[in-house]
Structures are given as C-alpha cells and as structure tokens.
Design a protein around this motif. Structure first.
Motif, PDB file in Angstrom:
ATOM      1  N   GLU A 120       0.819  -1.319   0.214  1.00 15.68           N
ATOM      2  CA  GLU A 120      -0.039  -0.016   0.023  1.00 15.68           C
ATOM      3  C   GLU A 120       0.822   1.219   0.109  1.00 15.68           C
ATOM      4  O   GLU A 120       1.730   1.392   1.077  1.00 15.68           O
ATOM      5  CB  GLU A 120      -0.826  -0.070   1.230  1.00 15.68           C
ATOM      6  CG  GLU A 120      -1.644   1.016   1.353  1.00 15.68           C
ATOM      7  CD  GLU A 120      -2.732   1.202   0.246  1.00 15.68           C
ATOM      8  OE1 GLU A 120      -3.315   0.288  -0.190  1.00 15.68           O
ATOM      9  OE2 GLU A 120      -3.243   2.253  -0.203  1.00 15.68           O
ATOM     10  N   ARG A 130       0.446   4.463   0.474  1.00 19.98           N
ATOM     11  CA  ARG A 130       0.228   5.314   1.804  1.00 19.98           C
ATOM     12  C   ARG A 130       0.955   4.644   3.038  1.00 19.98           C
ATOM     13  O   ARG A 130       1.620   5.558   3.726  1.00 19.98           O
ATOM     14  CB  ARG A 130      -1.307   5.657   2.269  1.00 19.98           C
ATOM     15  CG  ARG A 130      -1.350   6.420   3.595  1.00 19.98           C
ATOM     16  CD  ARG A 130      -1.913   7.548   2.819  1.00 19.98           C
ATOM     17  NE  ARG A 130      -3.092   7.620   2.037  1.00 19.98           N
ATOM     18  CZ  ARG A 130      -3.681   8.618   1.322  1.00 19.98           C
ATOM     19  NH1 ARG A 130      -3.112   9.767   1.187  1.00 19.98           N
ATOM     20  NH2 ARG A 130      -4.975   8.459   0.667  1.00 19.98           N
ATOM     21  N   ALA A 146      -0.623  12.141  10.663  1.00 18.59           N
ATOM     22  CA  ALA A 146      -1.817  12.352   9.854  1.00 18.59           C
ATOM     23  C   ALA A 146      -1.780  13.566   9.091  1.00 18.59           C
ATOM     24  O   ALA A 146      -2.472  13.705   8.010  1.00 18.59           O
ATOM     25  CB  ALA A 146      -2.839  12.195  10.799  1.00 18.59           C
ATOM     26  N   PHE A 168      -0.733  14.122   5.606  1.00 18.62           N
ATOM     27  CA  PHE A 168      -1.756  13.446   4.624  1.00 18.62           C
ATOM     28  C   PHE A 168      -2.939  14.088   4.193  1.00 18.62           C
ATOM     29  O   PHE A 168      -3.443  14.890   5.219  1.00 18.62           O
ATOM     30  CB  PHE A 168      -1.814  11.715   4.692  1.00 18.62           C
ATOM     31  CG  PHE A 168      -0.528  11.166   4.715  1.00 18.62           C
ATOM     32  CD1 PHE A 168      -0.133  10.841   3.710  1.00 18.62           C
ATOM     33  CD2 PHE A 168       0.091  10.924   6.106  1.00 18.62           C
ATOM     34  CE1 PHE A 168       1.266  10.119   3.749  1.00 18.62           C
ATOM     35  CE2 PHE A 168       1.184  10.263   5.994  1.00 18.62           C
ATOM     36  CZ  PHE A 168       2.010   9.928   4.998  1.00 18.62           C
ATOM     37  N   ASP A 169      -3.710  13.927   3.173  1.00 19.86           N
ATOM     38  CA  ASP A 169      -5.137  14.491   2.566  1.00 19.86           C
ATOM     39  C   ASP A 169      -6.120  13.580   3.226  1.00 19.86           C
ATOM     40  O   ASP A 169      -7.351  13.792   2.715  1.00 19.86           O
ATOM     41  CB  ASP A 169      -5.037  15.168   1.262  1.00 19.86           C
ATOM     42  CG  ASP A 169      -4.915  13.850   0.644  1.00 19.86           C
ATOM     43  OD1 ASP A 169      -4.398  12.750   0.794  1.00 19.86           O
ATOM     44  OD2 ASP A 169      -4.887  14.074  -0.643  1.00 19.86           O
ATOM     45  N   VAL A 170      -6.028  12.539   4.135  1.00 12.56           N
ATOM     46  CA  VAL A 170      -6.928  11.797   4.699  1.00 12.56           C
ATOM     47  C   VAL A 170      -7.132  12.035   6.084  1.00 12.56           C
ATOM     48  O   VAL A 170      -6.361  12.770   6.560  1.00 12.56           O
ATOM     49  CB  VAL A 170      -6.942  10.440   4.311  1.00 12.56           C
ATOM     50  CG1 VAL A 170      -6.779   9.870   3.002  1.00 12.56           C
ATOM     51  CG2 VAL A 170      -5.487   9.992   4.988  1.00 12.56           C
ATOM     52  N   THR A 171      -8.272  11.621   6.549  1.00 10.36           N
ATOM     53  CA  THR A 171      -8.573  12.042   8.054  1.00 10.36           C
ATOM     54  C   THR A 171      -7.887  11.089   8.873  1.00 10.36           C
ATOM     55  O   THR A 171      -7.017  10.276   8.700  1.00 10.36           O
ATOM     56  CB  THR A 171     -10.283  11.657   8.394  1.00 10.36           C
ATOM     57  OG1 THR A 171     -10.199  10.094   8.121  1.00 10.36           O
ATOM     58  CG2 THR A 171     -11.074  12.428   7.378  1.00 10.36           C
ATOM     59  N   ARG A 172      -7.912  11.567  10.111  1.00  8.32           N
ATOM     60  CA  ARG A 172      -6.971  11.127  11.187  1.00  8.32           C
ATOM     61  C   ARG A 172      -7.255   9.552  11.470  1.00  8.32           C
ATOM     62  O   ARG A 172      -6.286   8.858  11.600  1.00  8.32           O
ATOM     63  CB  ARG A 172      -6.959  11.879  12.428  1.00  8.32           C
ATOM     64  CG  ARG A 172      -5.936  11.791  13.335  1.00  8.32           C
ATOM     65  CD  ARG A 172      -6.159  12.466  14.658  1.00  8.32           C
ATOM     66  NE  ARG A 172      -7.541  12.617  14.948  1.00  8.32           N
ATOM     67  CZ  ARG A 172      -8.236  11.666  15.655  1.00  8.32           C
ATOM     68  NH1 ARG A 172      -7.353  10.478  15.848  1.00  8.32           N
ATOM     69  NH2 ARG A 172      -9.510  11.829  15.819  1.00  8.32           N
ATOM     70  N   ALA A 209      -8.218   7.426   9.528  1.00 14.54           N
ATOM     71  CA  ALA A 209      -7.733   6.586   8.355  1.00 14.54           C
ATOM     72  C   ALA A 209      -5.979   6.183   8.840  1.00 14.54           C
ATOM     73  O   ALA A 209      -5.837   5.080   8.556  1.00 14.54           O
ATOM     74  CB  ALA A 209      -7.879   7.215   6.967  1.00 14.54           C
ATOM     75  N   ILE A 210      -5.465   7.256   9.032  1.00 14.01           N
ATOM     76  CA  ILE A 210      -4.027   7.070   9.391  1.00 14.01           C
ATOM     77  C   ILE A 210      -3.919   5.993  10.585  1.00 14.01           C
ATOM     78  O   ILE A 210      -3.016   5.300  10.622  1.00 14.01           O
ATOM     79  CB  ILE A 210      -3.444   8.447   9.599  1.00 14.01           C
ATOM     80  CG1 ILE A 210      -3.598   9.318   8.308  1.00 14.01           C
ATOM     81  CG2 ILE A 210      -1.878   8.012  10.196  1.00 14.01           C
ATOM     82  CD1 ILE A 210      -2.738   8.676   7.097  1.00 14.01           C
ATOM     83  N   GLN A 270      -5.879   3.762  11.327  1.00 16.48           N
ATOM     84  CA  GLN A 270      -6.007   2.312  11.025  1.00 16.48           C
ATOM     85  C   GLN A 270      -4.590   1.866  10.204  1.00 16.48           C
ATOM     86  O   GLN A 270      -4.410   0.565  10.255  1.00 16.48           O
ATOM     87  CB  GLN A 270      -7.249   2.157  10.310  1.00 16.48           C
ATOM     88  CG  GLN A 270      -8.571   2.466  11.075  1.00 16.48           C
ATOM     89  CD  GLN A 270      -9.885   2.813  10.028  1.00 16.48           C
ATOM     90  OE1 GLN A 270      -9.847   2.623   8.897  1.00 16.48           O
ATOM     91  NE2 GLN A 270     -10.915   3.334  10.763  1.00 16.48           N
ATOM     92  N   HIS A 271      -4.120   2.751   9.162  1.00 12.92           N
ATOM     93  CA  HIS A 271      -2.964   2.200   8.771  1.00 12.92           C
ATOM     94  C   HIS A 271      -1.805   1.930   9.619  1.00 12.92           C
ATOM     95  O   HIS A 271      -1.065   0.983   9.526  1.00 12.92           O
ATOM     96  CB  HIS A 271      -2.495   3.346   7.614  1.00 12.92           C
ATOM     97  CG  HIS A 271      -3.047   3.514   6.465  1.00 12.92           C
ATOM     98  ND1 HIS A 271      -3.257   2.504   5.572  1.00 12.92           N
ATOM     99  CD2 HIS A 271      -3.650   4.543   5.919  1.00 12.92           C
ATOM    100  CE1 HIS A 271      -3.772   2.684   4.716  1.00 12.92           C
ATOM    101  NE2 HIS A 271      -4.135   3.973   4.555  1.00 12.92           N
TER     102      HIS A 271
END
Lengths: 116, 116
Positions: B10, B12, B31, B34-38, B40-41, B43-44
């Motif tokens: 992946e 990201r 977080a 990146f341009d995704v929500t916190r 989401a990070i 979970q990564h």
DNA sequence: ACTTCGCGTAAGTTGAGACTTACGCTTTTA
DNA sequence: TAAAAGCGTAAGTCTCAACTTACGCGAAGT
C-alpha cells in the motif's frame, strides 16, 4: 513497480512465479498445480504479465509462461534502495542531532520546525 | 512476513514508513502530512504495527511511532532469498539440461515428466 | 470536578480483487 | 469443414480493505 509490489503480495501469485522461474509452462499445466479453477489462474497470469513479472510465448494453441528475471531483480533492488536511502537519512539525522547539541539548547519553536 | 508484504504494498503505508524512519512522530503529526482523515491514518498505523513494521511508545496522551529497522531488514532478506533460491534452481536446471543432452535424445514421455 | 487534548474504535459506504460458471476465440486435428 | 484442444474473457458473487463520520476513553490542564 507499484503493480509488481501488489502482484507479489498475493501468495498464489508468488507460488506461480516460483513454479515458472526455471522453466516455461503452459497455462493449463500451471493451473493443474492449484486447487482453483483454470480461469482463476488465467486472471493471476494476467496480473503478473501486466506487472511485467512474466513473459508469454504462444505456440500453436498453447501459451507458455515464464518468470522474468530482470523485473524480479528490479523488485529486489527497490527493496535494497528503500533500505539504503533510509540508512542515509538515519546517518544524516544523527549528524544533525549532534550539530544541534553543540548549539544552544533548542527553543520551543525548534520542535515545531523539526516536524514537517 | 505475509502481513508485512501486504502492508508495504500500500503506497500510503510506505509513505508513513519513510516519514517515521529516522525519527519517531506522534500519530497526529503523521496524519497531518496526508490529505485523509486522522482515523484513516490510525488504521494504517494499526496494520503496520500488527505486521511488526513499527513500534509504538505512549507518553501521556500522545502515541509515538517509529519504523522498526529489524523487520524492514527481514523483509529485504526475504526478497534476496526468493532471488537466491531461484538462482539456485536455475543453476540446477541448467546442469540437468546439460546432462540430458549427453543422454540419448528424449522420448515423448520425457516432456511429460519434465512438467510437474 | 470539568473540560480539553490526543488519540483509538465502531459502524457504515464504496471500490477492489479473488474467485465461480458460462461463453467465445483461435489453432490444430480428424 | 467440423470437432476438439487450449486458452482468455464476461459477468456475477462474496470477501476484504480503504476510507468516512460519530463516538468513547484516558491523561493533562483549569
């Protein structure tokens, strides 16, 4: 490269790659080694081919596949580079920290600047 | 190892690994890059942690993360081994072919036996 | 004690991917 | 030229994974 990484993340596709590393095999023979249907393997072969991980040679009604050593080598180098570049950054970071110790101890703003 | 391979497939997550390779960073700082929500990070980070690719250190309300060099090294070795083992097989196959040439030319049954 | 900060987690949505069965295409063979 | 061999492709199903918003929880400040 991105496609190759995702391709080898799948266990079944790694098994296929190992199977046709040292000898080319027709699609049917490859499929017979697994407990899934032939179309399933055909789709895996498509993924591998689009990632340049295998070569396809058509002979009559058969299609022979074989792992491409050059792309596998590129994949291996990618991992090594990721490792080496990071070692470089580690080394640089250590030097930076050392230099910082010799300066006056950091203001609160320093921490903000280190991030991002 | 399987988990680690899928984790680095992946993009990201590879970016996260590079970000916290030479310095540990709290989840929020990661977080913000990146341009995704916190979440989401978050979970990564969970995926990376379960693959032993990062370490987690809790300090007060913050959680600091950092890439684990040992697991990354193991990943690099995995690629090298996959390569080396295959080279071994290639070498062996070449010797086998050579020996076969010295014998009488193969009967039709030989092709069947070479496969599988 | 109450609020705020810095997180992770739950739940739902959406898209990708690993399969299945059904079908079609090209090449050889009868 | 008709049939069979050896494939790939289409279409549908089902699971998983990458996100979103909403919420909860423990630690720190007031």
């Amino acid at each position: 490269m991105e496609a190759a990484l995702k391709a080898i993340a799948e266990p079944r596709r790694r098994a296929i790659l190992r199977l046709i590393w040292d000898r080319e095999l027709p699609a049917g023979e490859i499929a017979s080694q697994f407990d899934v249907t032939r179309p399933a393997i055909s789709q895996h072969l498509r993924v591998l081919r689009e990632a340049d991980l295998i070569d396809e040679r058509r002979e009559g009604t058969r299609r022979y596949y074989r792992t491409r050593p050059d792309t596998m080598a590129a994949l291996r180098r990618f991992m090594e580079n990721m490792w080496d570049e990071s070692l470089e950054r580690l080394k640089f970071a250590a030097e930076f920290e050392e230099a910082k110790q010799k300066r006056a101890s950091g203001s609160p703003e320093d921490r903000k600047r280190r991030i991002h």
